[in-house]
Write an enzyme that holds these catalytic residues in place. Structure first.
Site, mmCIF file in Angstrom:
data_model
loop_
_atom_site.group_PDB
_atom_site.id
_atom_site.type_symbol
_atom_site.label_atom_id
_atom_site.label_comp_id
_atom_site.label_asym_id
_atom_site.label_seq_id
_atom_site.Cartn_x
_atom_site.Cartn_y
_atom_site.Cartn_z
ATOM 1 N N TYR A 60 -11.255 -7.822 5.765
ATOM 2 C CA TYR A 60 -9.866 -7.372 5.957
ATOM 3 C C TYR A 60 -8.932 -8.120 5.007
ATOM 4 C CZ TYR A 60 -5.592 -5.769 8.118
ATOM 5 O OH TYR A 60 -4.370 -5.189 8.330
ATOM 6 N N THR A 113 8.787 13.789 -9.779
ATOM 7 C CA THR A 113 8.999 14.310 -8.420
ATOM 8 C C THR A 113 8.992 13.216 -7.348
ATOM 9 O OG1 THR A 113 6.628 14.782 -8.369
ATOM 10 C CG2 THR A 113 8.097 16.593 -8.988
ATOM 11 N N LYS A 244 -4.670 8.119 -12.409
ATOM 12 C CA LYS A 244 -4.478 8.660 -13.768
ATOM 13 C C LYS A 244 -5.233 7.760 -14.754
ATOM 14 C CE LYS A 244 -1.412 11.060 -11.335
ATOM 15 N NZ LYS A 244 -0.005 10.761 -11.265
ATOM 16 N N ARG A 368 5.481 23.441 -13.542
ATOM 17 C CA ARG A 368 6.421 22.341 -13.728
ATOM 18 C C ARG A 368 7.713 22.952 -14.236
ATOM 19 N NH1 ARG A 368 5.297 18.941 -10.197
ATOM 20 N NH2 ARG A 368 3.923 17.199 -10.638
ATOM 21 N N PHE A 435 7.167 21.994 -4.197
ATOM 22 C CA PHE A 435 6.152 22.653 -5.038
ATOM 23 C C PHE A 435 4.751 22.549 -4.450
ATOM 24 C CE2 PHE A 435 4.385 18.722 -6.803
ATOM 25 C CZ PHE A 435 5.425 17.835 -6.564
HETATM 26 C C1 LIG Z 1 1.116 11.000 -10.336
HETATM 27 C C2 LIG Z 1 2.351 10.311 -10.752
HETATM 28 C C3 LIG Z 1 3.056 9.461 -9.890
HETATM 29 C C4 LIG Z 1 2.688 9.294 -8.428
HETATM 30 O O1 LIG Z 1 1.422 8.813 -8.243
HETATM 31 P P1 LIG Z 1 0.485 9.290 -7.013
HETATM 32 O O2 LIG Z 1 -0.730 8.465 -7.171
HETATM 33 O O3 LIG Z 1 0.255 10.754 -7.177
HETATM 34 O O4 LIG Z 1 1.223 8.991 -5.750
HETATM 35 C C5 LIG Z 1 4.157 8.807 -10.386
HETATM 36 N N1 LIG Z 1 4.572 8.980 -11.646
HETATM 37 C C6 LIG Z 1 3.938 9.807 -12.505
HETATM 38 C C7 LIG Z 1 4.442 9.959 -13.896
HETATM 39 C C8 LIG Z 1 2.813 10.498 -12.084
HETATM 40 O O5 LIG Z 1 2.210 11.340 -12.927
#
Ligand SMILES: *Cc1c(COP(=O)(O)O)cnc(C)c1O
Length: 445
Positions: A60, A113, A244, A368, A435
């Site tokens: 934990y 967003t 990402k 978008r 969206f």
């Molecule tokens: C995806 C994204 C986020 C948010 O991240 P999540 O992991 O989806 O919550 C923030 N900023 C940008 C530019 C993104 O592409």
């Protein structure tokens, strides 16, 4: 490992699309042929990352995987304090809550967003300070993500309080467009004069660093990892979606240099995410992300990754299909306004185009444009963004060049289809981030 993908008939897709309310977010994955909805959490992990998954320390508190993650962020991004979160928006939430007070103004190089949502939720007001070229899909400016220093200075001079500048690199909503190092440096100097910190949205900062290496004088012989470190060194902290650049299916972090602010974040993270040494992630997921960070900054990896996006983009440019130029780092953006020049924006051209593409071939993309932009919190009106785009987002290390060819052929078929749709009307609109879950019906007359 490999994952089978399924071919479907047009009849099947028409039924699936109607069932999904003409929103590609509501389609079932099994009904999709090539999935370019997002590059978020859709990357394939490497053998080394999977091996790391077996070394999960699921204590934990004080998991060894947390310390590996902390070390990777310190080494490659250079920040002192690392607070893990379940994904990027978890970090945005914590950062917004500890920094923003009601009535604050938060400038940024174009909205994102979830980022804007959390800024507004904390009582702040977002103001766009990106250069004008970013709003023009045909401008060939090599760094369309740049901050407009005059716009920023105006905000710094006139706003009651600016808690920080929100700096995205690359800029997702502008088409995956990078910021130049020169601009980051100048932005830093300007913010310093007003005592305002810079918080980086580091989600695709590695891709940004690659563009600097390719395009900015003086950086050709530098490694992407070194460019990334330099870029981060001009900022005071960063929110990260591990889904990402860092090559994992789930995870994120908030990094900060200020010790007092980091203490506040560590305190709040236990309320919303989990203890400050796991923040909503399993130990094994933190290990996979620590290793993903190391892999993500390798020049060969990032060249192949961005190169695949460029390949698809250039194919479409060769075929005279209207796309946002220059091609971005993670996605090719179709310019829906030029696909459907007669369709009013309120008929949701980009949403319509994403639906048409799915119908044609089972390729899934994302809107978008006006749907993503949402409504102004005070007036209740739609925002009418200049950019009305469909994003073909390429997952990392998943598809081949042959898949890209199939995508390009379908885009071409939809573009040349003489039977133009009339658009969609929204029949269900969620209150937040609409969206994701909005539903539509085709306009027939
Ligand atoms: C995806 C994204 C986020 C948010 O991240 P999540 O992991 O989806 O919550 C923030 N900023 C940008 C530019 C993104 O592409």
């Amino acid at each position: 490992m490999v994952e089978p993908i399924r071919m479907t008939t047009r009849e099947h897709r028409a039924a699936a699309l109607a069932e999904a309310g003409y929103n590609t977010f509501l389609l079932k994955s099994e009904d999709v042929y090539i999935d370019l909805l997002t590059d978020s959490g859709t990357s394939a992990m490497s053998d080394w990352q999977w091996a790391g998954m077996m070394l999960g320390d699921e204590a934990y508190a004080g998991s060894r995987n947390f310390y590996n993650l902390e070390e990777a962020v310190r080494q490659y991004y250079g920040y002192s304090h690392v607070i893990p979160t379940h994904q990027g928006r978890g970090a945005e939430h914590i950062l917004s809550q500890i920094c923003i007070q009601p009535g604050d103004t938060v400038p940024g190089n174009m909205y994102f967003t979830t980022t804007r949502y959390h800024q507004e939720h904390a009582g702040g007001e977002f103001v766009d300070v990106i250069i004008d070229e970013a709003h023009d899909p045909t401008s060939l400016h090599p760094f369309k993500g740049n901050v407009d220093l005059d716009k920023l200075e105006h905000v710094l001079k006139t706003a009651r309080r600016v808690p920080y500048l929100s700096l995205a690199a690359t800029v997702n909503m502008a088409g995956g467009q990078p910021v130049s190092m020169e601009n980051v440096r100048a932005t830093r100097a300007l913010c310093d004069r007003y005592g305002v910190p810079i918080m980086l949205d580091g989600t695709r900062a590695v891709e940004n660093a690659y563009f600097i290496q390719q395009r900015e004088p003086g950086y050709q012989d530098k490694k992407v990892a070194d460019i990334l470190r330099e870029m981060c060194s001009y900022t005071d902290g960063c929110t990260m979606s591990g889904k990402k650049d860092p090559l994992v299916n789930i995870g994120g972090w908030l990094a900060l240099n200020d010790a007092a602010l980091a203490d506040k974040a560590r305190n709040l993270v236990v309320v919303y995410e989990g203890l400050h040494t796991y923040g909503g992630m399993a130990g094994r997921d933190m290990e996979a992300m620590a290793r993903g960070i190391v892999e993500s900054v390798q020049d060969d990896h990032i060249r192949a990754r961005v190169g695949q996006v460029q390949y698809l983009g250039e194919l479409l440019i060769d075929w005279a299909i209207p796309v946002v130029q220059p091609i971005g780092g993670h996605a090719v953006y179709l310019d829906a306004r030029r696909f459907y020049p007669d369709m009013p924006q309120i008929n949701f051209p980009a949403q319509t185009l994403a639906a048409e593409l799915y119908l044609d071939s089972g390729v899934r993309a994302m809107e978008r444009g006006i749907v993503s932009a949402g409504r102004n919190k005070h007036t209740g009106d739609h925002y009418y963004p200049k950019l009305e785009l469909v994003r073909l987002t390429i997952p990392r290390r998943v598809y081949t060049q042959a898949h890209m060819d199939v995508v390009a052929e379908s885009v071409d078929a939809v573009y040349r289809n003489p039977d133009k749709p009339k658009g969609l009307k929204m029949v269900y609109e969620p209150e937040y981030l609409r969206f994701f879950q909005a539903r539509f019906e085709p306009i027939r007359e």
